[in-house]
Design a protein around this motif. Structure first.
Motif, PDB file in Angstrom:
ATOM      1  N   GLY A 227       0.846  -1.076   0.115  1.00  0.00           N
ATOM      2  CA  GLY A 227      -0.166   0.028   0.272  1.00  0.00           C
ATOM      3  C   GLY A 227       0.758   1.306  -0.084  1.00  0.00           C
ATOM      4  O   GLY A 227       1.768   1.409  -0.870  1.00  0.00           O
ATOM      5  N   ALA A 228       0.409   2.151   0.798  1.00  0.00           N
ATOM      6  CA  ALA A 228       1.053   3.589   1.041  1.00  0.00           C
ATOM      7  C   ALA A 228       2.606   3.384   1.334  1.00  0.00           C
ATOM      8  O   ALA A 228       3.557   4.268   0.879  1.00  0.00           O
ATOM      9  N   ASP A 229       2.985   2.593   2.278  1.00  0.00           N
ATOM     10  CA  ASP A 229       4.172   2.347   2.607  1.00  0.00           C
ATOM     11  C   ASP A 229       5.036   1.780   1.369  1.00  0.00           C
ATOM     12  O   ASP A 229       6.356   2.149   1.363  1.00  0.00           O
ATOM     13  N   LYS A 230       4.574   1.002   0.693  1.00  0.00           N
ATOM     14  CA  LYS A 230       5.214   0.578  -0.480  1.00  0.00           C
ATOM     15  C   LYS A 230       5.463   1.517  -1.416  1.00  0.00           C
ATOM     16  O   LYS A 230       6.701   1.909  -1.970  1.00  0.00           O
ATOM     17  N   GLU A 231       4.505   2.529  -1.782  1.00  0.00           N
ATOM     18  CA  GLU A 231       4.842   3.686  -2.550  1.00  0.00           C
ATOM     19  C   GLU A 231       5.628   4.688  -1.954  1.00  0.00           C
ATOM     20  O   GLU A 231       6.601   5.087  -2.623  1.00  0.00           O
ATOM     21  N   GLU A 258      14.189   7.792   7.551  1.00  0.00           N
ATOM     22  CA  GLU A 258      12.804   7.716   7.122  1.00  0.00           C
ATOM     23  C   GLU A 258      12.779   6.020   6.635  1.00  0.00           C
ATOM     24  O   GLU A 258      11.554   5.456   6.707  1.00  0.00           O
ATOM     25  N   ILE A 259      13.733   5.889   5.892  1.00  0.00           N
ATOM     26  CA  ILE A 259      13.788   4.328   5.329  1.00  0.00           C
ATOM     27  C   ILE A 259      13.551   3.294   6.555  1.00  0.00           C
ATOM     28  O   ILE A 259      13.030   2.423   6.562  1.00  0.00           O
ATOM     29  N   ARG A 264      11.128  -0.595  10.076  1.00  0.00           N
ATOM     30  CA  ARG A 264      10.692  -0.965  11.529  1.00  0.00           C
ATOM     31  C   ARG A 264       9.101  -1.334  11.523  1.00  0.00           C
ATOM     32  O   ARG A 264       8.993  -2.504  12.140  1.00  0.00           O
ATOM     33  N   LYS A 265       8.353  -0.513  10.774  1.00  0.00           N
ATOM     34  CA  LYS A 265       6.858  -0.793  10.874  1.00  0.00           C
ATOM     35  C   LYS A 265       6.885  -2.282  10.073  1.00  0.00           C
ATOM     36  O   LYS A 265       5.707  -2.841  10.699  1.00  0.00           O
ATOM     37  N   GLN A 271       4.660  -5.624  14.600  1.00  0.00           N
ATOM     38  CA  GLN A 271       3.143  -5.906  14.130  1.00  0.00           C
ATOM     39  C   GLN A 271       2.575  -6.413  15.193  1.00  0.00           C
ATOM     40  O   GLN A 271       1.499  -6.260  15.786  1.00  0.00           O
ATOM     41  N   GLN A 272       3.478  -7.342  16.037  1.00  0.00           N
ATOM     42  CA  GLN A 272       2.957  -8.139  17.026  1.00  0.00           C
ATOM     43  C   GLN A 272       2.596  -6.939  18.235  1.00  0.00           C
ATOM     44  O   GLN A 272       1.531  -7.066  19.110  1.00  0.00           O
ATOM     45  N   ALA A 273       3.445  -5.951  18.470  1.00  0.00           N
ATOM     46  CA  ALA A 273       3.300  -4.905  19.281  1.00  0.00           C
ATOM     47  C   ALA A 273       2.180  -3.965  19.081  1.00  0.00           C
ATOM     48  O   ALA A 273       1.299  -3.659  19.952  1.00  0.00           O
ATOM     49  N   LYS A 274       1.905  -3.756  17.820  1.00  0.00           N
ATOM     50  CA  LYS A 274       0.653  -3.034  17.247  1.00  0.00           C
ATOM     51  C   LYS A 274      -0.412  -3.582  17.888  1.00  0.00           C
ATOM     52  O   LYS A 274      -1.596  -3.110  18.030  1.00  0.00           O
TER      53      LYS A 274
END
Length: 642
Positions: A227-231, A258-259, A264-265, A271-274
């Motif tokens: 999605g937006a992260d890939k763009e 930024e990269i 990290r996201k 992902q588990q923490a989120k």
């Protein structure tokens, strides 16, 4: 009324009489006279020439003559240097002040001014123990609170604990994955340190999982993103590989950051923490129970550290109880037309007309951001106390945040808006460089306290002067010296400045340190024990003879305490007090050590006459009291022996 205030009042009356001009006494500029000129205080005369219609020297001369003739108990003489009027204060004024205040424990303390101030400081996260950076915050908040109290304010010391959010879930998740049920009791590790260890563990795993994602992305393999992260990552990597960017270190570092954050996201552990955060917000019983347990460990650890530091609070706020409060303000702002919605349902405020930018206040999914919480908490605090001023002791990294916070509150017409004050301070570094929580390179407050006390013990034992003290008395002294060194060193610098904390330098007995001031106090107390003054006889004694230079200087310095206290409150800076205490201690050391042909000119015990001994005992008693009171405003105790 201090001598400066007395001079200002007398000068205002003189200007009215001489030139028929009314000037508020507070607007008359007075400084201490430069050492090369005779006198104690200097009036700046240039502003008066516009209505005196005389040259500066003539204006000063007329003013000086009038002051001396009409205030004989205050003004002994004067001299004029261009547009500066140097005033000599009568010795009678100084000896009367000494007689009235040498045994007054409340000198400098103002009566209640009816104003209420909240000072919010500390504000720790419950995912790690307090560290060196927190110490500057705590000492600054506590000291400013005490300074404001002494100036007549009613002060509420508040602490907003950041006890929820993704950073808290990081420690919780790492504990779940790796702790195998460990507790502070089972490990013997202090609770806040145990939880902090798992935050560092999480960041270590996160780093391991992030590095290969970054490596793939830089090779234009974007399979980890959607999605937006890939763009976004595709655009960043394209820019990253441009030759002009590779040659610009500042741009390259920004791109790398930024990269890194995007990568990290995408990691499994993030992902588990989120997911855990979402479960917490949904009220999942198991997640909430773990959260309460681990926060309980941290609170117990914090309380132990606060107690050791001598830090206290009147009111505790918790982010978990306040983070939703701002939503009501957002709805009110939308209704008033102050805020607006974007197509994705997110809520913003446009501050571009104020030279700022657009600020997000509510995400499209309805979740709040830090600013939302701070808006709600600001209203809650005002509703609780209706204070005239709300001080936030927060590092200068948040300067923009608090500028925006106050502006939004003003646009929302919140009554608390005008009282918002960001007491900004510079970051603290070690001689080795900046600390980083994620990498576990911070200096824990508890470890630093232990180190400072151990150093104090080592240095004090070497003097061999405490052999007749009990173990408890010695331990109390070591704590007093070690903690005092740390507090003084962190407070002696103007809060706005960044600083480097050097533990060795902070405890130097001969430097600009707490130990130097504490030793001066102990020295005075030792002298007074030798002389054993009869305070009742001293109460009615007012010296009639002349004063030697350092006798007058010490009385003058002590008399300035009231004005110094006011200046510290106006500037919100304990460094004003620290510098004053050091100067007072330094002057007394000169007083005591001054020699002429082997004899102590200013000896208390072997004074030239009984009258001189009484005078110097009064000076010594007043100086000890002022030093002790000054240091107490910094949160520092002073010893009777050292």
């Amino acid at each position: 009324m201090s001598v400066v205030q007395s001079i200002k009042s007398a000068a205002a009356a003189a200007i009215k009489a001489l030139f028929d001009q009314t000037i508020p006494a507070k607007d008359i500029a007075i400084n201490t006279t430069k050492p090369e000129f005779e006198g104690e205080y200097t009036i700046l005369v240039f502003p008066f020439t516009k209505f005196s219609r005389l040259k500066p020297e003539e204006t000063a001369d007329r003013l000086g003559t009038y002051l001396q003739e009409h205030n004989p108990d205050l003004v002994a003489g004067y001299n004029v240097i261009k547009g500066f009027l140097n005033i000599q204060i009568t010795e009678q004024y100084w000896t009367q002040y000494l007689q009235q205040h040498f045994n007054n424990r409340n000198t400098g303390k103002k009566p209640s001014n009816g104003k209420k101030v909240m000072v919010e400081y500390s504000s720790p996260n419950t995912n790690k123990p307090l560290h060196l950076g927190h110490l500057r915050n705590n000492f600054l908040g506590y000291s400013v609170s005490e300074i404001l109290k002494a100036n007549g304010y009613e002060v509420i010391k508040a602490n907003l604990v950041n006890d929820r959010g993704i950073h808290i879930c990081k420690s919780m998740l790492a504990w779940q994955l790796f702790a195998h049920g460990d507790t502070p009791e089972s490990t013997g590790i202090k609770g806040d340190h145990l939880v902090g260890d798992y935050y560092v563990k999480f960041e270590s795993i996160l780093k391991e999982q992030t590095e290969p994602i970054i490596a793939r992305a830089l090779e234009s393999d974007f399979k980890d993103f959607e999605g937006a992260d890939k763009e976004r990552i595709e655009k960043l990597v394209t820019v990253f590989h441009k030759p002009e960017v590779q040659a610009d270190k500042e741009k390259l570092d920004k791109l790398n950051d930024e990269i890194k954050e995007l990568a990290r996201k995408q990691t499994e552990i993030m992902q588990q923490a989120k997911i855990m955060l979402q479960q917490w917000e949904a009220g999942n019983p198991e997640v909430r129970a773990l959260w309460a347990t681990m926060n309980g460990w941290v609170y117990k650890g914090f309380d132990e550290t606060y107690k050791r530091l001598g830090i206290d609070f009147d009111k505790m706020y918790y982010e978990s109880e306040t983070y939703l409060l701002g939503k009501d303000l957002v709805e009110e702002g939308l209704a008033k037309g102050v805020l607006f919605k974007k197509p994705d349902n997110s809520v913003w405020i446009d501050l571009t007309a104020d030279g700022l930018d657009e600020k997000l206040l509510l995400r499209g999914d309805g979740t709040s951001v830090y600013m939302t919480q701070d808006l709600g908490t600001a209203r809650l605090k005002y509703d609780d106390y209706q204070m005239e001023q709300s001080l936030y002791v927060v590092a200068d990294e948040q300067n923009y945040h608090f500028k925006v916070l106050q502006l939004i509150l003003k646009k929302l017409q919140e009554p608390c808006a005008d009282g918002i004050y960001h007491l900004s301070y510079g970051m603290v570094e070690l001689p080795s460089g900046r600390m980083k929580s994620r990498e576990g390179t911070v200096v824990d407050a508890d470890d630093l306290i232990d180190e400072m006390i151990a150093t104090a013990a080592e240095q004090t034992k070497a003097s061999g002067k405490l052999d007749d003290m009990s173990d408890d008395q010695r331990d109390l002294l070591y704590n007093m010296i070690g903690l005092g060194a740390m507090k003084f060193f962190l407070l002696r610098v103007d809060p706005k400045k960044k600083m480097v904390f050097d533990p060795k330098e902070s405890i130097d007995l001969h430097g600009f340190t707490s130990a130097f001031v504490q030793y001066a106090h102990a020295r005075i107390k030792s002298i007074l024990r030798e002389v054993a003054p009869d305070v009742n006889k001293l109460e009615g004694y007012c010296h009639k003879g002349s004063l030697l230079p350092l006798e007058k200087e010490l009385i003058l310095l002590n008399e300035q305490f009231e004005d110094i206290l006011e200046d510290a409150a106006k500037e919100m800076s304990p460094s004003v007090i620290a510098n004053y205490a050091y100067q007072l201690a330094q002057t007394f050391n000169s007083f005591y050590a001054e020699k002429v042909e082997g004899a102590y000119t200013y000896s208390v015990h072997k004074a030239e006459t009984p009258e001189k001994q009484k005078l110097r005992v009064q000076i010594a008693m007043l100086t000890a009291t002022t030093i002790a009171k000054s240091m107490k405003l910094l949160g520092i105790d002073v010893p009777e022996r050292m």
